[in-house]
Scaffold this active site. Sequence first.
Site, mmCIF file in Angstrom:
data_model
loop_
_atom_site.group_PDB
_atom_site.id
_atom_site.type_symbol
_atom_site.label_atom_id
_atom_site.label_comp_id
_atom_site.label_asym_id
_atom_site.label_seq_id
_atom_site.Cartn_x
_atom_site.Cartn_y
_atom_site.Cartn_z
ATOM 1 N N THR A 1 -16.719 -98.196 1.037
ATOM 2 C CA THR A 1 -16.516 -97.185 0.011
ATOM 3 C C THR A 1 -17.917 -96.751 -0.335
ATOM 4 O O THR A 1 -18.882 -97.390 0.077
ATOM 5 C CB THR A 1 -15.800 -97.833 -1.197
ATOM 6 O OG1 THR A 1 -14.532 -98.283 -0.782
ATOM 7 C CG2 THR A 1 -15.630 -96.874 -2.361
ATOM 8 N N GLY B 1 -16.935 -101.881 -3.031
ATOM 9 C CA GLY B 1 -16.768 -103.338 -3.076
ATOM 10 C C GLY B 1 -15.339 -103.798 -3.290
ATOM 11 O O GLY B 1 -15.120 -104.947 -3.691
ATOM 12 N N SER C 1 -6.000 -98.484 -6.875
ATOM 13 C CA SER C 1 -7.405 -98.590 -6.477
ATOM 14 C C SER C 1 -8.161 -99.479 -7.453
ATOM 15 O O SER C 1 -7.669 -99.786 -8.549
ATOM 16 C CB SER C 1 -8.013 -97.189 -6.488
ATOM 17 O OG SER C 1 -9.401 -97.245 -6.245
ATOM 18 N N SER C 2 -9.357 -99.869 -7.066
ATOM 19 C CA SER C 2 -10.254 -100.565 -7.991
ATOM 20 C C SER C 2 -11.491 -99.723 -8.305
ATOM 21 O O SER C 2 -12.375 -100.163 -9.045
ATOM 22 C CB SER C 2 -10.724 -101.888 -7.375
ATOM 23 O OG SER C 2 -9.641 -102.718 -7.074
ATOM 24 N N THR D 1 -13.827 -93.199 -0.706
ATOM 25 C CA THR D 1 -13.608 -94.315 0.208
ATOM 26 C C THR D 1 -12.765 -93.959 1.421
ATOM 27 O O THR D 1 -11.944 -93.036 1.379
ATOM 28 C CB THR D 1 -12.911 -95.475 -0.557
ATOM 29 O OG1 THR D 1 -12.823 -96.613 0.291
ATOM 30 C CG2 THR D 1 -11.513 -95.111 -1.018
#
Length: 588
Positions: free
Chosen positions: A394, A486, A465-466, A412
């Site tokens: 990403t 990450g 998503s993060s 990403t």
Amino acid sequence: MDVTNLYLCKDNCQFKTLHLRMKKLSFFAICFTTFCAQAQINHFKYNNNKNITVNKAAVVSAHALASDAGLSVMKKGGNAFDAAIATQLALAVVYPGAGNIGGGGFMVAHTSSGKNIALDYRESAPAKATKDMYLDSAKNAVTILSMEGRLASGVPGTVAGLFATLKYAKLPFSTLIEEAINLAEKGFALTKAQAEDFNNSHAVFTRNNKNQVAFVRDAPWKEGDILIQTELANTLKRIRDKGVKGFYEGETAKLIATEMKTGNGIITEADLKNYKVKERVAMQFPYKDYQIITMPLPSSGGIILQQLFKMTAQKNLASFPFHSKESVQLIVEAERRAFADRAEFMGDEDFVKVPVKTLVSDSYLKNRMADYVAGKAGNSSKIQPGQIKESEETTHISITDAEGNAVAVTTTLNDHFGSKTIISGAGFVMNNEMDDFSVKPGVPNMYGAIGNDKNAIAPGKRMLSSMTPTIVLKNNKPFIVVGTPGGTTIPTSVFQSIVNVIDYKLSAIDAVNKPKFHHQWQPDIISVEKDFDKSLKEDLNKMGYKIVERGTIGRTELITITATGNIKSKIKITAVADKRGDDDARGY
Ligand code: DON
């Protein structure tokens, strides 16, 4: 890199100009300044700036040539949004492992007029996607299918996102894409890391692509080799000439749909035509004297970040020293609880109900920490642990401009080179974002994250998503612009970088580069970077924690903007590019 630095006076341009002015504001000085403003970085010989201090504008990204593309459009009269577009397009060329037009992303921005923006250009599941599409006949998850090859891709959102950003920008799109086309057509020198990357990915590219792709050749790549991407240049030209339709309709859309049919892919021309960017309400919450602006669902990042700030503040995080056993334990236990909530409650709110208000409420979070015992490790419940992968892809861009706009963008392909499938004839890598869905309740994704029906696959739905592009305001003005890649470590890295600045008063450079640590409920371990303090590890071990050393965590791009001296209007911008990669900070 042994490619030498040939660009002329780019970042100390200000100083040199000032020096000349002090002697006399001569014609020569004016010419010199103009020359500096226009000098372009040499695509074949360049270097990285790891940190800079400037007072007008800055761009930090994963690659020097991309940061330069962003900076140069600002010098041509563009703002931070122009720079965000130009930088993302350049990254799609010079950083194909993560920079992309075949993926998706989020932008969080704060404009000079005080408006917050959250753009969601996350990939969506194709119309033919089904909940069980990655299960075999015995209902076992076949996760290789959500990670590699054509079936792993969601409908890309990045190009639509760039055009949605354009309404906040000042320059024509043709100017913003020019550098990316140049880089693809004429080529650029590979860094050492990129050359190694291509060599390491040779087998997987060959396995997943029937036709010749630009990154694959028989002789090993080496640092300084020139990568030319003619097909990609032509795709970019179609986008330049036909706008958003240059990607989502016509030849490019046909090439994508055809590529899908050469394997098990399901994205159709109709999926592409129907793709829409969603403008969300940015998540905003106070922390001490600051306001934090970040990404709401379908990123879990904003909720997790808010939970981490609130849970740790309740236990007075700032009263414990930086990287003491007390502060690390407190952060770890907050992370454990936030990630348990991610797995249980979060998904695309356009499809499922998520109790966002409760999840971030003070009373709920107080309750969550009620069983916290200082000095003793907590215990995650027993759902099967996942493996945290170390190779991930990403990329984040932080930008600030001379007008007072701040932009944070994380985009990403999901994994390194996404699905490893390059669209034949169009020259770009497709994402493997479908793996961010919960392919089966309790089955970990490639980042070890588990989920349930809230994050199950459905046509048109966006996978959880993060990614956490974030801006911190102080006195209603941008103070920090930050984000990182990450996977699941993103919200914890963003959190740690911000408290490093605000609570631990670390320099921006240390805030980014000091070792990071991470806990995500399952697997029940603290993962730490290799340079994490040894005696601290022993202390945490004694409390009952299992510590696992891993590769680097994230590549954080951080900008701080502070007032200098007594002159309120004069600002000092410190831009830091993470030491963990080829990342680069540029400004003026
Ligand atoms: O959206 C997400 O959370 C993931 N697809 C992000 C992947 C990622 O950060 C990988 N990079 N290191």
